[in-house]
Structures are given as C-alpha cells and as structure tokens.
Design a protein around this motif. Structure first.
Motif, PDB file in Angstrom:
ATOM      1  N   HIS A   1      -1.328   5.038   4.764  1.00 50.73           N
ATOM      2  CA  HIS A   1      -2.017   6.532   4.237  1.00 50.73           C
ATOM      3  C   HIS A   1      -1.369   6.935   5.634  1.00 50.73           C
TER       4      HIS A   1
ATOM      5  N   GLY B   1      -6.779  -7.356   6.156  1.00 46.67           N
ATOM      6  CA  GLY B   1      -6.247  -7.641   4.684  1.00 46.67           C
ATOM      7  C   GLY B   1      -6.089  -8.803   3.565  1.00 46.67           C
TER       8      GLY B   1
ATOM      9  N   GLN C   1      -4.650  -0.191   3.888  1.00 48.94           N
ATOM     10  CA  GLN C   1      -4.650   0.911   3.467  1.00 48.94           C
ATOM     11  C   GLN C   1      -3.894   1.923   4.483  1.00 48.94           C
TER      12      GLN C   1
ATOM     13  N   GLU D   1       1.037  -0.666   0.029  1.00 53.13           N
ATOM     14  CA  GLU D   1      -0.062  -0.035  -0.049  1.00 53.13           C
ATOM     15  C   GLU D   1       0.906   1.021   0.285  1.00 53.13           C
TER      16      GLU D   1
ATOM     17  N   SER E   1      -7.276  -1.255   8.779  1.00 56.56           N
ATOM     18  CA  SER E   1      -7.025  -1.837   7.151  1.00 56.56           C
ATOM     19  C   SER E   1      -5.321  -1.443   7.211  1.00 56.56           C
TER      20      SER E   1
END
Length: 231
Positions: free
Chosen positions: A206, A165, A202, A32, A200
């Motif tokens: 981030h 995930g 992701q 990611e 998550s």
C-alpha cells in the motif's frame, strides 16, 4: 497518415486508464501490489511478468512468462512495480542471487523505461548499501544505485524490515530463522524501533503504490517505519 492513426489510438488508450507492469507478482509483496492495482479501476490493464504464469485470473490482468536474462519488448505502460527477490539458498549461489535481485531488477526497469514507463517502484531492503561488507545488503545497494543512475522520472525505493506474511500460501519454504524471528518480533513490537519492526507485506504494498501514484520527481526512499500500518 499511419503515424497519426497510431498516435491517436495511443492517446485514446491512455484516456481510458493507466497501463501498469508488475514484476515479481508471485511473491509476498508482489501479490499484494497486484491486488491493489486490480481493485483500482483507473488501471485499465495490469501486466505481470515472471518465470511462471499466475494462477490468478482477472479481466484486466495479463500474465507474461519471461526469461529475465532475455526480456522481450514490453507493452506500452505508465507505471512499473518491481518486487523481485530470492535467497541464496533458493538461488543456489551468490551469482544466482545477483541474477535475480540485481540483474533482473535492472533489466525490467530498463525494458519498462523503453516501453514508456515514467513512475517506478521497487522493493529493496533495510540496510541496503553498495559499500556494505554484507553480501545481501551490498547487492541490494548496488541494485538501488543502478536504478538511481538510470535517469528515471520518478523512482520510489521501499526498504522494508523483516516481512510478515504467509509464504506457505505461496507454496514457498519459510526462510531460515524467519518463523522464530517473526514470533519474537511480534511479542517485542512495542520495544523495537519502528524501522526494525516486522512489517506486513500488505503495508509495504500500500505504501509503495501510494508513493508511486504521487509521482514525485527524482528518487524517494521509503523506510520501514514510514510504511508501518496502525497497530
């Protein structure tokens, strides 16, 4: 004269974007992070180091197969993201686990520091504590402490809870009990304190990228609750 030419070339390269390193790009969070970095055109090159080559292809991606116990000199870079991690089951022993989750992480950080990196982001875990009686938590804590003592300009430590995930898509076995744990965590999410909810990969990626970009001096620790996305 030669020295001036090299310095000018280096300045020119930096003016055209950042050079970034990712270690552990084949993992849940690592992949990611790579996707986020490649989507940002401010990054002129993303170097990935790992024990096997990446299947992903991209004009600004360079994959390097390395031995973490004997890292080569790394290319010049600005930022370094370390998402290395394994399990005792996969590693085969506590020593094997330490070789990845502690020794390899520290080795990459040192090599990246020597290559000019000033901003670092590393994936750790909830409960990391160098004095913990739990081997996993103690190893993660020792890793954090080793990096904090390196005098890095900017270090962001992400401590996610249970990662949510698709490990099957990575060709990796599900870790023991995680499947049941994730199902239960999703159902009970509203009742679970933010720091202990499943998160998550992701969201973690981030949050880590944003924090590393901010380049706050010293050591910053991101708890799992801080990294949770909406929902």
């Amino acid at each position: 004269m030669e020295q001036i030419r090299i310095e000018t070339a280096t300045a020119m390269e930096k003016s055209h974007g950042r050079a970034v390193l990712v270690a552990g790009a084949t993992g849940l969070v690592g992949r990611e992070i790579v996707a986020i970095l490649l989507a940002d055109k401010m990054n002129r090159v993303v170097h990935c180091v790992g024990r096997r080559p990446l299947a992903l292809r991209h004009p600004r991606l360079q994959s390097h197969v390395v031995d973490f116990a004997a890292l080569p000199v790394l290319p010049r870079m600005d930022d370094c993201f370390i998402a290395l991690g394994t399990t005792i089951k996969v590693a085969g022993s506590q020593a094997g686990f330490c070789a990845i989750d502690l020794d390899a992480v520290v080795a990459v950080a040192r090599a990246a520091q020597s290559a000019g990196a000033t901003n670092f982001g590393v994936i750790s875990a909830m409960g990391a504590n160098p004095k913990s009686s739990v081997f996993y938590n103690r190893t993660k804590g020792e890793m954090e402490l080793a990096l904090a003592n390196m005098g890095l300009t900017s270090l962001v430590i992400a401590r996610p809870s249970l990662l949510d995930g698709d490990r099957a898509a990575l060709g990796r076995p599900e870790r023991g009990g995680e499947g049941f744990g994730l199902v239960l965590a999703r159902r009970l999410r509203p009742l679970i304190p933010a720091n202990y909810r499943a998160i998550s990969a992701q969201d973690v990626a981030h949050a880590l990228v944003r924090a590393v970009r901010a380049a706050r001096p010293g050591v910053v620790t991101l708890m799992s609750g801080e990294m949770q996305g909406p929902g």
